[in-house]
Design a protein around this motif. Structure first.
Motif, PDB file in Angstrom:
ATOM      1  N   TYR A 212       3.106  62.173  75.565  1.00  0.00           N
ATOM      2  CA  TYR A 212       3.151  60.717  75.531  1.00  0.00           C
ATOM      3  C   TYR A 212       4.590  60.215  75.634  1.00  0.00           C
ATOM      4  CZ  TYR A 212       2.601  55.902  74.262  1.00  0.00           C
ATOM      5  OH  TYR A 212       2.670  54.532  74.294  1.00  0.00           O
ATOM      6  N   LEU A 213       5.499  60.854  74.917  1.00  0.00           N
ATOM      7  CA  LEU A 213       6.892  60.398  74.927  1.00  0.00           C
ATOM      8  C   LEU A 213       7.556  60.596  76.287  1.00  0.00           C
ATOM      9  CD1 LEU A 213       8.218  61.583  71.436  1.00  0.00           C
ATOM     10  CD2 LEU A 213       7.656  59.254  72.165  1.00  0.00           C
ATOM     11  N   VAL A 214       7.227  61.685  76.981  1.00  0.00           N
ATOM     12  CA  VAL A 214       7.873  61.901  78.277  1.00  0.00           C
ATOM     13  C   VAL A 214       7.480  60.809  79.267  1.00  0.00           C
ATOM     14  CG1 VAL A 214       6.177  63.353  79.508  1.00  0.00           C
ATOM     15  CG2 VAL A 214       8.618  63.740  79.856  1.00  0.00           C
ATOM     16  N   ARG A 215       6.253  60.284  79.110  1.00  0.00           N
ATOM     17  CA  ARG A 215       5.804  59.211  80.000  1.00  0.00           C
ATOM     18  C   ARG A 215       6.229  57.833  79.519  1.00  0.00           C
ATOM     19  NH1 ARG A 215       4.677  57.364  83.157  1.00  0.00           N
ATOM     20  NH2 ARG A 215       2.521  56.873  83.653  1.00  0.00           N
ATOM     21  N   LEU A 216       6.797  57.763  78.338  1.00  0.00           N
ATOM     22  CA  LEU A 216       7.210  56.477  77.782  1.00  0.00           C
ATOM     23  C   LEU A 216       8.637  56.173  78.255  1.00  0.00           C
ATOM     24  CD1 LEU A 216       5.992  54.338  75.878  1.00  0.00           C
ATOM     25  CD2 LEU A 216       7.223  55.422  74.007  1.00  0.00           C
ATOM     26  N   GLY A 217       8.754  55.900  79.539  1.00  0.00           N
ATOM     27  CA  GLY A 217      10.075  55.629  80.101  1.00  0.00           C
ATOM     28  C   GLY A 217      10.406  56.489  81.296  1.00  0.00           C
TER      29      GLY A 217
ATOM     30  N   ILE B  29      12.480  51.678  73.046  1.00  0.00           N
ATOM     31  CA  ILE B  29      11.028  51.620  72.944  1.00  0.00           C
ATOM     32  C   ILE B  29      10.650  50.374  72.151  1.00  0.00           C
ATOM     33  CG2 ILE B  29       8.959  52.775  72.068  1.00  0.00           C
ATOM     34  CD1 ILE B  29      10.453  55.414  72.319  1.00  0.00           C
ATOM     35  N   LEU B  30       9.710  49.620  72.670  1.00  0.00           N
ATOM     36  CA  LEU B  30       9.255  48.402  72.013  1.00  0.00           C
ATOM     37  C   LEU B  30       7.868  48.606  71.422  1.00  0.00           C
ATOM     38  CD1 LEU B  30      10.242  45.804  74.782  1.00  0.00           C
ATOM     39  CD2 LEU B  30      11.620  46.556  72.823  1.00  0.00           C
ATOM     40  N   GLY B  31       7.538  47.784  70.445  1.00  0.00           N
ATOM     41  CA  GLY B  31       6.177  47.753  69.947  1.00  0.00           C
ATOM     42  C   GLY B  31       5.303  46.994  70.923  1.00  0.00           C
ATOM     43  N   ASP B  32       3.995  46.966  70.692  1.00  0.00           N
ATOM     44  CA  ASP B  32       3.115  46.264  71.628  1.00  0.00           C
ATOM     45  C   ASP B  32       3.291  44.753  71.585  1.00  0.00           C
ATOM     46  OD1 ASP B  32       1.980  45.792  69.178  1.00  0.00           O
ATOM     47  OD2 ASP B  32       0.207  47.028  69.518  1.00  0.00           O
ATOM     48  N   ASP B  33       4.105  44.271  70.626  1.00  0.00           N
ATOM     49  CA  ASP B  33       4.387  42.836  70.568  1.00  0.00           C
ATOM     50  C   ASP B  33       5.689  42.478  71.272  1.00  0.00           C
ATOM     51  OD1 ASP B  33       6.185  44.001  68.855  1.00  0.00           O
ATOM     52  OD2 ASP B  33       5.638  42.819  67.090  1.00  0.00           O
ATOM     53  N   GLY B  34       6.297  43.478  71.942  1.00  0.00           N
ATOM     54  CA  GLY B  34       7.524  43.221  72.687  1.00  0.00           C
ATOM     55  C   GLY B  34       8.786  43.298  71.865  1.00  0.00           C
ATOM     56  N   LYS B  35       8.657  43.567  70.563  1.00  0.00           N
ATOM     57  CA  LYS B  35       9.837  43.681  69.705  1.00  0.00           C
ATOM     58  C   LYS B  35      10.177  45.151  69.488  1.00  0.00           C
ATOM     59  CE  LYS B  35       8.899  39.302  67.362  1.00  0.00           C
ATOM     60  NZ  LYS B  35       8.640  38.622  66.072  1.00  0.00           N
ATOM     61  N   ARG B  36      11.412  45.402  69.089  1.00  0.00           N
ATOM     62  CA  ARG B  36      11.862  46.774  68.931  1.00  0.00           C
ATOM     63  C   ARG B  36      10.948  47.529  67.965  1.00  0.00           C
ATOM     64  NH1 ARG B  36      18.095  48.793  68.459  1.00  0.00           N
ATOM     65  NH2 ARG B  36      17.649  51.015  68.465  1.00  0.00           N
TER      66      ARG B  36
END
Length: 469
Positions: free
Chosen positions: A262-267, A229-236
């Motif tokens: 939210y987590l189930v849809r995050l990936g 999962i990355l932050g909105d800046d593209g970093k971990r």
């Protein structure tokens, strides 16, 4: 054979959202297939592992209702078993003693770097038997020198790693304690894990673990490596992006259903569907729907999901979570409306339960002062007459209902021949202490009649005092 998955956190901190998503995917896969879900605490790092972290992990799992039916198992209670397997590998010629000091291994790597080679242990003690007396040693796994390992990854597809890329990893330290790759292999074998679902930061460990399993003659689980999962800046994702611990999301006012959804849809995805009940997650989840690319955490999307659940779940249930926030903010809810009624009128006005608690204080305790901006605008001399008349009409109501309250407000405006705002806004500030609230008739109906009358009198006294300044 029963399908069995596991979640195996290290108790060196809180349960972070990446770990929670891994636990969720493992839990869903087991539930969907009628399998077992194991919780294993990988606590062999004695210096960093703490009971507080174990408790934090358990709290997070319990809050999300990710129930395990096997475990928790603790690696620190299985050292005898690990020693047994290490000895088995030594006896079968799949492991050996290595007497190199850390300084000698680092020198090897420096020389390799100087030659442009991949730094690694060079196998100096792989075939030697001239063991020195009274000198500390580690035990290394004798990794195959030829061929390759093919990981049939259920998310990423086939991954092939040449054995030449892998050196002989340490499986027991000089003090005899086992290392991560050895303990994981033994645990997955003994616990009959059929599917290992974990973050893709473990991809490099998988070929090593497969080779150890093969050396032991143990069955191989199937592997699924989930992108990070990355932050909105593209970093971990890390603390600099905001809350990353599961219980921090509870503290910040999110419902567990919202974070899970939210987590189930995050990936993972199922068409364009965004909202999933727990039963729908179990029914629809499949590893083939997992993304191969990393996902970016989006707090605004989480807020949207949280608002959906605050408005759509049973108000009694939402109120059970709101109660925690009321307690945290020192709001005694013993005297006042049922919290479920507050949920009904406030849910579409806030982003989080924490915010809902903050703006609902006036239902349960007297405000100490009026909001300065609202009072300046609405508690002026011209508001005194409407407030006095509406107080009289409200005090005369025999059945305290929103309909009768609204009729009293309307009657005041009609009798004084003024707009509704000339009555409603001063009344709102008087009743709540501020300029914002749900519909005025519903808001007043949740307060006691005597309480409303008393607050109107307080507002009139404020207007009088202001006029004398």
């Amino acid at each position: 054979m029963t399908l069995t998955t596991r979640f195996a956190p290290s108790p060196t901190g809180y349960l972070h959202v990446g770990g929670a998503r891994t636990a969720l995917y493992s839990w869903l896969f087991a539930k969907k297939n009628g399998g077992d879900f194991v919780l294993r605490i990988e606590d062999t790092d004695l210096e960093r592992s703490t009971q507080a972290s174990v408790d934090a992990i358990m709290d997070g799992m319990n809050w999300l209702k990710l129930d395990w039916n096997l475990g928790p198992f603790y690696q620190t209670k299985r050292f005898d078993r690990y020693k047994e397997v290490i000895q088995q590998l030594l006896d079968n010629g799949h492991a050996y003693r290595c007497y190199c000091t850390p300084e000698e291994v680092e020198l090897m790597r420096e020389e390799q770097r100087a030659k442009g080679e991949k730094p690694r242990y060079n196998g100096m003690w792989r075939e030697r038997t001239d063991y020195p007396a009274d000198k500390p040693y580690v035990i290394r796994f004798k990794n195959p020198l030829d061929g390759s390992v093919i990981i049939e990854d259920l998310v990423k597809g086939n991954i092939e790693i040449s054995n030449k890329e892998l050196d002989d990893l340490i499986i027991a330290r000089s003090d005899g304690s086992p290392t991560y790759n050895l303990t994981v292999v033994v645990d997955d074998w003994d616990m009959k894990i059929t599917h290992v679902i974990r973050g893709d930061d473990h991809v490099n460990n998988t070929p090593r673990q497969i080779n150890i399993l093969k050396a032991l003659g143990a069955p191989l689980p199937k592997y699924a490596h989930i992108p990070m999962i990355l932050g909105d800046d593209g970093k971990r994702l890390s603390k600099r992006h905001g809350a990353v611990g599961v219980m921090q999301y509870r503290d910040d006012g999110y419902l567990p259903e919202a974070l899970l959804n939210y987590l189930v849809r995050l990936g993972w995805s199922h068409g364009d569907q965004e909202i999933f009940s727990r039963d729908e997650m179990i029914e629809l989840f499949d590893l083939s729907g997992c993304n191969r690319a990393p996902s970016a955490f989006n707090t605004e999307k989480l807020i949207w999901v949280n608002q959906h659940y605050m408005k759509s779940l049973d108000p009694e249930y939402v109120a059970s979570h709101l109660q925690w926030h009321m307690d945290e903010q020192g709001i005694n809810t013993d005297n006042g409306p049922a919290l479920s009624e507050v949920v009904k009128v406030q849910a579409d006005r806030v982003k989080t339960l924490k915010e809902m608690a903050q703006i609902s204080r006036y239902f349960y305790e007297e405000y100490q002062e009026f909001d300065e901006k609202a009072a300046k605008k609405h508690l002026r001399g011209v508001a005194k007459e409407p407030l006095k008349l509406v107080k009289t009409k409200l005090a005369a109501i025999s059945e305290w209902t929103p309909e009768n309250i609204q009729a009293a407000i309307n009657g005041t405006a009609d009798e004084l021949e003024v707009g509704m705002g000339k009555v409603g806004m001063p009344l709102r500030v008087a009743a709540t202490g501020g300029g914002n609230s749900p519909s005025l008739d519903v808001t007043l109906a949740l307060l006691a009649p005597a309480q409303v009358v008393s607050r109107i009198e307080k507002a009139i006294a404020f207007i009088d005092a202001r006029a004398q300044q």
